[in-house]
Design a protein around this motif. Structure first.
Motif, short mmCIF file in Angstrom:
data_model
loop_
_atom_site.label_atom_id
_atom_site.label_comp_id
_atom_site.label_asym_id
_atom_site.label_seq_id
_atom_site.Cartn_x
_atom_site.Cartn_y
_atom_site.Cartn_z
N ALA A 205 11.61 7.11 -6.54
CA ALA A 205 12.59 6.73 -5.51
C ALA A 205 11.88 6.34 -4.22
O ALA A 205 12.26 5.37 -3.55
CB ALA A 205 13.56 7.88 -5.27
N LYS A 206 10.82 7.07 -3.87
CA LYS A 206 10.08 6.74 -2.65
C LYS A 206 9.37 5.40 -2.78
O LYS A 206 9.25 4.65 -1.81
CB LYS A 206 9.09 7.85 -2.32
N GLY A 207 8.90 5.10 -3.99
CA GLY A 207 8.28 3.80 -4.21
C GLY A 207 9.28 2.67 -4.01
O GLY A 207 8.99 1.68 -3.33
N LEU A 208 10.47 2.81 -4.59
CA LEU A 208 11.49 1.79 -4.41
C LEU A 208 11.99 1.74 -2.96
O LEU A 208 12.30 0.66 -2.44
CB LEU A 208 12.67 2.07 -5.35
N GLU A 209 12.08 2.91 -2.32
CA GLU A 209 12.48 2.93 -0.91
C GLU A 209 11.50 2.11 -0.08
O GLU A 209 11.91 1.34 0.81
CB GLU A 209 12.52 4.37 -0.39
N TYR A 210 10.21 2.25 -0.36
CA TYR A 210 9.21 1.47 0.37
C TYR A 210 9.41 -0.03 0.13
O TYR A 210 9.36 -0.83 1.07
CB TYR A 210 7.81 1.89 -0.06
N LEU A 211 9.67 -0.40 -1.11
CA LEU A 211 9.87 -1.82 -1.41
C LEU A 211 11.08 -2.37 -0.66
O LEU A 211 11.05 -3.48 -0.14
CB LEU A 211 10.06 -2.02 -2.91
N HIS B 19 12.71 -0.96 2.08
CA HIS B 19 12.82 -0.70 3.52
C HIS B 19 11.49 -0.70 4.26
O HIS B 19 11.49 -0.75 5.49
CB HIS B 19 13.49 0.66 3.73
N GLY B 20 10.37 -0.62 3.57
CA GLY B 20 9.09 -0.45 4.24
C GLY B 20 8.24 -1.69 4.34
O GLY B 20 7.25 -1.70 5.06
N CYS B 21 8.60 -2.74 3.62
CA CYS B 21 7.83 -3.98 3.67
C CYS B 21 8.35 -4.89 4.79
O CYS B 21 9.46 -4.69 5.30
CB CYS B 21 7.92 -4.71 2.33
N ASN B 22 7.55 -5.89 5.15
CA ASN B 22 8.00 -6.82 6.19
C ASN B 22 9.30 -7.49 5.80
O ASN B 22 10.19 -7.69 6.63
CB ASN B 22 6.92 -7.88 6.44
N ARG C 130 0.87 -1.18 0.00
CA ARG C 130 0.00 0.00 0.00
C ARG C 130 0.90 1.22 0.00
O ARG C 130 1.40 1.64 1.04
CB ARG C 130 -0.91 0.01 1.24
N HIS C 131 1.13 1.79 -1.16
CA HIS C 131 2.00 2.97 -1.23
C HIS C 131 1.57 3.81 -2.43
O HIS C 131 1.23 3.28 -3.50
CB HIS C 131 3.47 2.57 -1.37
#
Length: 993
Positions: free
Chosen positions: A796-802, A804-807, A742-743
């Protein structure tokens, strides 16, 4: 009294009583007209500008009071006197013809936006202006003559793209000017403007980087109110005039990167209020004694000159000094003992001089020091133990001196340290177990010393290490097996020590290792076969040891630029790949080796080797033929399936797995899977556009699997996909990844629809296609730099989430501009997870036997190792950033043979002109400096070694700091360290390639 007289007197009385009301009515009508005029002017200004900050113009309404508009100030009579709209992300063209109709306008502040176009002569009509700020925008063309603006006190035009003639003529009529900032503009070559020295009320003068030539006029000494004087990055020459000494209020004096010669002028000592002085990168000479009186100095930068003599001992008493950079001069004598001991000292760089004596002990007394750089001098004595207790220290470089004694134990374990450089001294003692605490340590340079003891197992705790050089010391014992835990390690030099026992097999786990040297030790046992699994290894030196056994056949798979196994006790057959004349000397001193074709070695029996080669050739031919036949069969099979596109799918039984609340039915989707609705084709399936009756648009990806046996024959001509038990890996990867994400910058997956023979993924539809379409098709001109920048940050924020932000981190594996989709507002979404892999919980790398990705975007290590991690995505994203800056495709005919966009960019990072030439010609000249900030980040992302690339979290931070027109001052030390300097005026961020 007659009736007529009475009537007349009554009328007169009534008239006298009504006069005040009439006057008030006229007064109100008059100012109502003024109010109406100002309102219309401001509404025209609003209509001419675009902004991404919704709060800016929210109060600017046709029914509102102009004096209550955001950014507007009025006087007591309701006249508009100030427009303050700086730093509001505005773009568009200024309607100066109407703005200057605001008769009482005294302040026009529009700095730090993205305003464009030319500044017209209409600006001359704003005759009451006292404050004009158009700085940090993207205008073009020359700046007009504004001589009529004689009341100006503040003029900011810096960093706005103005070219042509330097606007010195306008200055002659501005005798009340207090601040003048017109630097960082591409004006033509211009002599230092004489008009400036007549502005005797001036207290702020910023003329850096605007093509000034000639000398500083002696009249500069008349500007006695000056507190800031910046003329850096020009072509000024001659000596610094002695009249500078008259500027007793000077707080900052910046003249770095010019061609000044001569000595520091007598009288400079009078500048006792000076805090920041930077005369670096000139040709100045003489001693520094004139500076010993400047007790308020905070930062002193004089590197890359020809200064000689001693560093004044008075520097050690400066209570506020926190930055000192004097590297690359000819200074002699000691470093003042008390230097840096009074304030929160930041860094010192006095490298490449002829300094003697000890290292001052108290520069980290306040616990804030970040860099100690004293390399390449003649310093003596021990390393002060105080630096072992400096937790903020990042760079510790004392190499190429004559230091002695034991290295303080705590140095090895400092938590923030990036580099320990102590090579070429006479230092002693062990590398202590403290090193396990050095989590940020990337490089150890300790060669050519007298270090003793064993290399501790705890070194594996320094997980960021990429380079270790401990050569030419007296280290002994076993090489610790824990070195194999250093996954980022690229260089390991242990030659010239007394290491013994066998080489640890665990080194075969150092997948990033490129350079391994263990020569001239006491190593025994066999060469580990695991070395053959080091995909990047291209330099191996194990010479002059006691190694025995055969040379592993696995080494033959590596491509060495240097290999040396000479003077050991190796025996047996030399692998075929090493049996060439070029390696003769590399294998000398091993009398038990034999070779089939090298005459200088004992000849092996050729039969076994030849028969093995023949068998290998036959096997390779057979496997190749089988692969070719299988590929052809798959090709014809897929071609046959594509002919079946027009039949209905409704006869199949479908399962819907939703991940959001759905506003459509399964039938609406199936009815739209038709040939005429195809909008894209990929390696794993077609993409269809679905237009629902409610007006909503969706994108449906149809994925097939060619590996399913025994599929039942159906009447549908839609490509038959895998059964539920055999769906394609692409489908499973994409569903598993996207259903949990969810991003805002990752494409939304509404549901999956699966049947026995087909699999569908239903996404949101992005109407503006892909970034590739916008950059490399006819729509290219519609993508301005601000939009490109916003796309870069969002992606970049989308890739950052993938990452660093996922379980568990998600590796995309196919980051490219065609997989970055754009919505109706050109906001980006990362799409196409058909190749994504969720990293295993243990953090291990994923590997595959096929290269997944797209040519031009594939990281170099992936191309030859088949191993991939988050840094592979970072490389691909760096290529996307290069596309955004240059407008070029990753592969272009204009690039040299066998080159891609990365090598093309790297080959042009030579001069300022060649760097600027890389920028897309569709980006305005005034914005090219801004794009270089992003190009710098792209270069970092595409570093050949994965460990040198930043994380996506760091990439996002860097991109946000590179926001157009967001500028900062920097101090650059000799070894490339950037230290931010807080100054009152914004400076230009220069690319440091």
């Amino acid at each position: 009294m007659s009736l007529l007289s009475t009537i007349g007197m009554s009328a007169a009385n009534n008239l006298r009583q009504s006069l005040p009301a009439l006057y008030l009515l006229c007064f109100l009508c008059f100012f109502s007209g003024i109010y109406s005029d100002d309102l219309q002017i401001l509404l025209k200004l609003k209509s001419s500008l675009y902004n991404s900050n919704p709060d800016v113009f929210s109060s600017w309404d046709s029914t509102g009071n102009v004096c209550k508009f955001v950014g507007i100030t009025c006087d007591s009579q309701g006249f508009v006197t100030e427009i303050e709209l700086s730093k509001n992300k505005l773009s568009g063209f200024l309607p100066l013809d109407s703005i200057c109709e605001l008769q009482n306008l005294e302040k026009l502040s529009l700095g730090f936006n993205s305003l464009q176009g030319k500044i017209t002569e209409d600006l001359r009509n704003c005759t009451k202006l006292k404050y004009l700020d158009l700085g940090n925008n993207v205008f073009n063309g020359p700046f007009p003559d504004i001589t009529p603006l004689g009341d100006l006190q503040y003029l900011y035009l810096n960093s706005s793209g103005f070219s042509g003639t330097f606007p010195s003529k306008s200055l002659s009529n501005m005798s009340g000017l207090v601040r003048l900032s017109i630097g960082d503009n591409p004006f033509g070559p211009t002599p230092f403007p004489q008009e400036v020295v007549k502005l005797n009320k001036l207290n702020w003068l910023y003329l850096s980087n605007c093509s000034l030539e000639g000398k500083i006029p002696t009249g500069i000494g008349s500007l006695s109110e000056l507190i800031n004087f910046e003329i850096a990055d020009n072509n000024l020459s001659g000596e610094i005039p002695a009249e500078i000494g008259n500027l007793k209020n000077l707080w900052q004096f910046e003249l770095y990167n010019n061609n000044f010669t001569g000595k520091l002028p007598i009288g400079l000592r009078n500048l006792t209020k000076l805090e920041f002085f930077d005369a670096s990168a000139n040709n100045l000479e003489g001693d520094l004694m004139e500076l010993k009186f400047l007790t308020n100095l905070v930062s002193l930068q004089l590197f890359a000159n020809n200064f000689s003599g001693e560093i004044p001992s008075e520097f050690g008493e400066f209570k506020r000094l926190v930055n000192l950079s004097l590297y690359k001069n000819q200074l002699t004598g000691p470093i003042p003992e008390k230097i840096g001991s009074w304030a929160e000292f930041n860094f010192i760089d006095v490298s490449e001089n002829f300094l003697t004596g000890p290292i001052p002990p108290d520069m980290c007394k306040m616990g804030k020091m970040k860099a100690l750089l004293v390399l390449q001098n003649n310093l003596t004595g021990e390393i002060p133990a105080s630096y072992a207790n400096c937790p903020t220290l990042r760079r510790f470089r004392v190499s190429k001196n004559s230091l002695s004694g034991v290295v303080p134990a705590g140095i090895w374990g400092l938590p923030a340290l990036n580099i320990i450089d102590i090579e070429s001294n006479q230092l002693e003692g062990p590398i202590t177990p403290d090193i396990e605490n050095a989590k940020a340590l990337g490089q150890i340079f300790a060669a050519n010393n007298r270090l003793t003891g064993e290399l501790p197992e705890e070194i594996s705790g320094a997980t960021s290490l990429i380079s270790i050089d401990l050569s030419e010391n007296h280290l002994s014992g076993r090489i610790p097996a824990s070195l194999g835990d250093l996954k980022k390690l690229g260089t390991l030099h242990l030659q010239g020590n007394m290491f013994s026992d066998s080489i640890p097999k665990s080194l075969g786990s150092c997948s990033s290792l490129t350079d391994l040297n263990m020569a001239n030790n006491l190593l025994s046992g066999k060469i580990p076969t695991s070395f053959g699994s080091l995909p990047s290894l291209n330099a191996l030196n194990l010479s002059m040891n006691k190694l025995s056994g055969q040379i592993p056949e696995t080494l033959g798979a590596l491509r060495f630029s240097l290999v040396d196994l000479s003077y050991n006790r190796l025996s047996g057959r030399i692998p075929q790949s090493l049996s060439i004349a070029a390696y003769n000397g590399s294998l000398a001193g091993n009398p038990e080796l034999c070779s089939v074709n090298i005459n200088s070695f004992r000849r092996c029996s050729p039969d076994s080797g030849m028969s093995k080669d023949v068998r290998t050739l036959i096997i390779c031919f057979a496997v190749g033929s089988a692969v070719l036949l299988f590929t052809l069969a798959c090709f014809f099979h897929l071609k046959k399936k594509e002919k079946d596109q027009d039949h209905s799918l409704k006869e199949e039984s479908w399962d819907v797995n939703s991940f959001h609340v759905l506003s459509f039915t399964e039938g609406e989707i199936l009815d739209s899977i038709k040939q005429e609705n195809i909008i894209g084709k990929g390696g794993s399936g077609n993409v269809y556009k679905v237009s629902l009756p409610n007006g909503k648009e969706l994108a449906v990806k149809h994925i097939w699997n060619t590996n399913i046996k025994g599929r039942k024959k159906i009447r549908s001509t839609t490509p038959m996909l895998g059964k539920h038990t055999g769906r394609s890996k692409e489908f499973d990867a994409e569903v598993r990844t996207l259903s949990s994400i969810r991003h805002v910058n990752v494409v939304k997956l509404y549901c999956s629809i699966t049947s026995e023979d087909s699999s569908l993924l239903v996404y949101e539809f992005l109407p503006n296609g892909s970034l590739w379409d916008r950059l490399h098709t006819g729509q290219k001109l519609k993508l301005d730099w601000e939009t490109r920048y916003e796309i870069a940050v969002g992606a970049a924020k989308g890739l950052e989430y993938l990452h660093h932000g996922c379980n568990r981190p998600v590796i995309h594996r196919d980051v490219k501009s065609s997989n970055i989709l754009l919505d109706e507002f050109l906001k980006p979404r990362i799409a196409d997870f058909g190749l994504a892999k969720i990293v295993q919980a243990n953090g291990g790398q994923d590997s595959t036997h096929v290269i997944a990705g797209t040519h031009g975007y594939i990281a170099p290590e992936y191309g030859y190792t088949y191993k991939v991690n988050e840094k592979s995505d970072v490389y691909s994203f760096g290529v996307v950033l290069m596309e955004l800056v240059t407008g070029k495709r990753p592969i272009e005919p204009e690039f040299a043979e066998n080159q891609d966009i990365v090598s093309w960019v790297y080959n042009n990072l030579k001069t300022r002109e060649s760097i600027l030439s890389l920028v897309d010609s569709n980006i305005p000249e005034g914005l090219k400096e801004e794009t270089i900030k992003v190009l710098k980040i792209a270069v970092l992302c595409t570093a050949r070694l994965p460990e040198l690339r930043p994380t996506m979290r760091s990439v996002v931070q860097m991109l946000e700091e590179a926001e157009p027109c967001k500028l900062m001052g920097i101090i650059i030390t000799k070894d490339g360290t950037s230290m931010k300097k807080e100054v009152a005026d914004a400076k230009k961020l220069k690319p440091e390639f």
